[in-house]
Enzyme design. Sequence first.
Site, PDB file in Angstrom:
ATOM      1  CE  LYS A 180      17.654  -7.010 -21.050  1.00 23.65           C
ATOM      2  NZ  LYS A 180      18.581  -7.863 -19.864  1.00 23.65           N
ATOM      3  N   GLY A 233      17.103   1.294 -13.727  1.00 23.70           N
ATOM      4  CA  GLY A 233      18.531   1.198 -13.950  1.00 23.70           C
ATOM      5  C   GLY A 233      19.196   2.391 -14.109  1.00 23.70           C
ATOM      6  CB  SER A 234      22.243   3.301 -15.844  1.00 28.65           C
ATOM      7  OG  SER A 234      22.130   2.807 -17.244  1.00 28.65           O
ATOM      8  CB  VAL A 237      19.895   1.923 -19.903  1.00 27.01           C
ATOM      9  CG1 VAL A 237      18.731   1.236 -20.630  1.00 27.01           C
ATOM     10  CG2 VAL A 237      21.343   1.605 -20.085  1.00 27.01           C
ATOM     11  N   GLY A 238      18.063   4.565 -19.202  1.00 19.99           N
ATOM     12  CA  GLY A 238      16.772   5.188 -19.027  1.00 19.99           C
ATOM     13  C   GLY A 238      16.333   6.010 -20.013  1.00 19.99           C
ATOM     14  CD  GLU A 255      11.390   5.560  -9.722  1.00 23.56           C
ATOM     15  OE1 GLU A 255      12.528   6.314  -9.195  1.00 23.56           O
ATOM     16  OE2 GLU A 255      10.606   6.134  -9.708  1.00 23.56           O
ATOM     17  CB  CYS A 289      18.832   3.296  -6.622  1.00 16.79           C
ATOM     18  SG  CYS A 289      17.493   2.591  -6.077  1.00 16.79           S
ATOM     19  CD  GLU A 390      23.761   5.672  -9.490  1.00 13.98           C
ATOM     20  OE1 GLU A 390      23.563   5.387 -10.639  1.00 13.98           O
ATOM     21  OE2 GLU A 390      22.903   5.480  -8.730  1.00 13.98           O
TER      22      GLU A 390
HETATM   23  P1  NAP Z   1      21.480  -0.627 -16.550  1.00 14.09           P
HETATM   24  O1  NAP Z   1      22.808  -0.971 -17.304  1.00 14.09           O
HETATM   25  O2  NAP Z   1      20.835   0.709 -16.919  1.00 14.09           O
HETATM   26  O3  NAP Z   1      20.598  -1.808 -16.685  1.00 14.09           O
HETATM   27  C1  NAP Z   1      19.234  -1.823 -16.341  1.00 14.09           C
HETATM   28  C2  NAP Z   1      18.701  -2.898 -17.077  1.00 14.09           C
HETATM   29  O4  NAP Z   1      18.189  -2.034 -18.701  1.00 14.09           O
HETATM   30  C3  NAP Z   1      19.265  -4.171 -17.548  1.00 14.09           C
HETATM   31  O5  NAP Z   1      18.322  -5.334 -17.741  1.00 14.09           O
HETATM   32  C4  NAP Z   1      19.785  -4.076 -18.831  1.00 14.09           C
HETATM   33  O6  NAP Z   1      20.050  -5.063 -19.708  1.00 14.09           O
HETATM   34  C5  NAP Z   1      18.882  -3.004 -19.617  1.00 14.09           C
HETATM   35  N1  NAP Z   1      19.353  -2.378 -20.718  1.00 14.09           N
HETATM   36  C6  NAP Z   1      20.756  -2.135 -21.357  1.00 14.09           C
HETATM   37  N2  NAP Z   1      20.886  -1.588 -22.280  1.00 14.09           N
HETATM   38  C7  NAP Z   1      19.491  -1.528 -22.988  1.00 14.09           C
HETATM   39  C8  NAP Z   1      18.779  -0.782 -23.752  1.00 14.09           C
HETATM   40  N3  NAP Z   1      19.763  -0.199 -24.981  1.00 14.09           N
HETATM   41  N4  NAP Z   1      17.553  -0.819 -24.023  1.00 14.09           N
HETATM   42  C9  NAP Z   1      16.882  -1.331 -23.203  1.00 14.09           C
HETATM   43  N5  NAP Z   1      17.453  -1.792 -21.976  1.00 14.09           N
HETATM   44  C10 NAP Z   1      18.669  -1.762 -22.050  1.00 14.09           C
HETATM   45  O7  NAP Z   1      21.596  -0.615 -15.118  1.00 14.09           O
HETATM   46  P2  NAP Z   1      22.402  -1.710 -13.963  1.00 14.09           P
HETATM   47  O8  NAP Z   1      23.740  -1.352 -14.398  1.00 14.09           O
HETATM   48  O9  NAP Z   1      21.664  -3.009 -14.330  1.00 14.09           O
HETATM   49  O10 NAP Z   1      21.753  -1.055 -12.606  1.00 14.09           O
HETATM   50  C11 NAP Z   1      22.505  -0.186 -11.946  1.00 14.09           C
HETATM   51  C12 NAP Z   1      21.704   1.128 -12.140  1.00 14.09           C
HETATM   52  O11 NAP Z   1      20.506   0.972 -11.576  1.00 14.09           O
HETATM   53  C13 NAP Z   1      22.542   2.387 -11.341  1.00 14.09           C
HETATM   54  O12 NAP Z   1      22.453   3.479 -12.121  1.00 14.09           O
HETATM   55  C14 NAP Z   1      21.336   2.427 -10.050  1.00 14.09           C
HETATM   56  O13 NAP Z   1      21.036   3.602  -9.633  1.00 14.09           O
HETATM   57  C15 NAP Z   1      20.000   1.943 -10.823  1.00 14.09           C
HETATM   58  N6  NAP Z   1      19.041   1.787 -10.001  1.00 14.09           N
HETATM   59  C16 NAP Z   1      17.883   2.403  -9.618  1.00 14.09           C
HETATM   60  C17 NAP Z   1      16.972   2.170  -8.540  1.00 14.09           C
HETATM   61  C18 NAP Z   1      15.855   3.224  -8.494  1.00 14.09           C
HETATM   62  O14 NAP Z   1      14.748   2.711  -7.873  1.00 14.09           O
HETATM   63  N7  NAP Z   1      16.128   4.380  -8.607  1.00 14.09           N
HETATM   64  C19 NAP Z   1      16.944   0.949  -8.143  1.00 14.09           C
HETATM   65  C20 NAP Z   1      18.202  -0.035  -8.267  1.00 14.09           C
HETATM   66  C21 NAP Z   1      19.045   0.549  -9.369  1.00 14.09           C
HETATM   67  P3  NAP Z   1      21.724  -6.030 -19.458  1.00 14.09           P
HETATM   68  O15 NAP Z   1      21.658  -6.513 -18.252  1.00 14.09           O
HETATM   69  O16 NAP Z   1      21.458  -6.961 -20.474  1.00 14.09           O
HETATM   70  O17 NAP Z   1      22.661  -4.625 -19.807  1.00 14.09           O
END
Ligand code: NAP
Length: 488
Positions: A180, A233-234, A237-238, A255, A289, A390
């Site tokens: 997904k 991701g964030s 959500v994590g 992550e 990230c 962040e």
């Molecule tokens: P996000 O909003 O947490 O989304 C990540 C994924 O989770 C997306 O596919 C999102 O789908 C999905 N999601 C959203 N709500 C959900 C739920 N209730 N249940 C399950 N899955 C759900 O993060 P983002 O805005 O895409 O990415 C930015 C974040 O990623 C930043 O915080 C960044 O630090 C982090 N990041 C971390 C790393 C690492 O390796 N540490 C690497 C890259 C990014 P939708 O797109 O449909 O919302």
Amino acid sequence: MTTLKEVKTYLNYINGKWTPASTNDVYSSINPANKHDIVGRVQVSSKEDLYVAVASAKDAKNLWKNLPGSTRGDYLFKVANVLEKRIDEIAETMTKEMGKTFPEAKGETARGIAILRYYAGEGMRKVGDVIPATDSEALMFTTRAPLGVVGVITPWNFPVAIPIWKIAPALIYGNTVVLKPAQETSVTALKVIECFAEAELPAGVINIVTGAGSVIGQGLIDHPDINGITFTGSDQVGKRVGQGAFARGAKYQLEMGGKNPVIVANDADLNLAVEATISGGIRSTGQKCTATSRVIVQSDIYDTFKEKLIQKVKEIKIGDGLQNDTWMGPCASESQLNTVLSYIEKGKEEGATLLVGGKKYDEKGLEDGFFVEPTVFENVSNEMAIFQEEIFGPVLALVKVDTIEEALEVANDSKFGLSASIFTTKVGHMLSFIKDMDAGLVRINAESAGVELQAPFGGMKQSSSHSREQGQAAIEFFTSIKTVFVKN
Ligand code: NAP
Ligand code: MG
């Protein structure tokens, strides 16, 4: 610009077939450099669509896990070759869909190819150890079993590399996958899965279902046949993913965010430190990230470093990532732009001093994009939001310190611990940093944003679930150890 007629609609890939969602609903993925440019339309799927994908991955899992690792590896080599043929086209789609510059998008796609080849080779490497049994007539050893069906949930900031660095190890160790991707970058992710489809993996081994996180992501968290979930991701959500998976006994890997510091010591090579701070903090519009966001500088060189930094920040060329001379593209989405702007306002309200930038970037021709000026604050203190939270944008917070001990204390004053770097020529400072910096990646005389696919990657504290991705560390998540005792 794309006209309505030219916009392609992409389908889900389920059980080896391109399949429309049951909802008749599509999402338009737009170009953040020009919101009127639609990159493609993708399915807004329902839970029922997801269930079909999970069932097909479950059906495929025995066939797949029983293939020799070298055969699974051959499939990954094929995927790598297809992706290599399409590198320019897929990189261009990535630039159009999330805004990073074309050279960066191409570099990321090349990394995806290398990751596929690295894990293809893993199919022929050892997976266990022989351990002396107390019974001298017995043989005791460890082997590895795949988890089964793995759910992969990915963010928009590395739309090729992150799905691949999860899918490739999942597959090579014998799992089947339902992906997904982030909604904002679904077209790029679908093109990656087209490469898997062209390599003709058995039906059901790899599936992609696009749609809302709250529906498809949540559906993966809750589904009893998903044996493991790998998420990037964030942190908000994590946490949901971790709690949901834990509640039903599924394995999970998270992550999440970072608030990565760079320490610049009095004895540092200042030109190098400035270059690396800008590259680490502002490249990809700060949306990594591992991006640098806190810049902790020792007092003797603070003013010189600051001047050089501001000078360079002012030279940054902002624009559409497909233009040759662009160094920094837009934020990936309007909501991301608004988040960045609101943190800049908070920084001013809380009393930090704005040195450069601070506004939406509205040059002629770019008004319809989500551009923001690279921004630097000073007089930032530890309790401010721009120090602790962040931002995920091109915003740097400068902090002045007297000693390296103080620098480390400031650097560690964070709930995150993903990546950190120091610029110094003193071995003593390097050793203190390696020992005392609480981060999963510690980098010396190199920018905080830099990941090598063959080495473990992941954070400490609230940046991760303490597991590691990439390199050979990936086997720990994607398999379970089986201890075998054999006696005739
Ligand atoms: P996000 O909003 O947490 O989304 C990540 C994924 O989770 C997306 O596919 C999102 O789908 C999905 N999601 C959203 N709500 C959900 C739920 N209730 N249940 C399950 N899955 C759900 O993060 P983002 O805005 O895409 O990415 C930015 C974040 O990623 C930043 O915080 C960044 O630090 C982090 N990041 C971390 C790393 C690492 O390796 N540490 C690497 C890259 C990014 P939708 O797109 O449909 O919302
Ligand atoms: Mg999101």
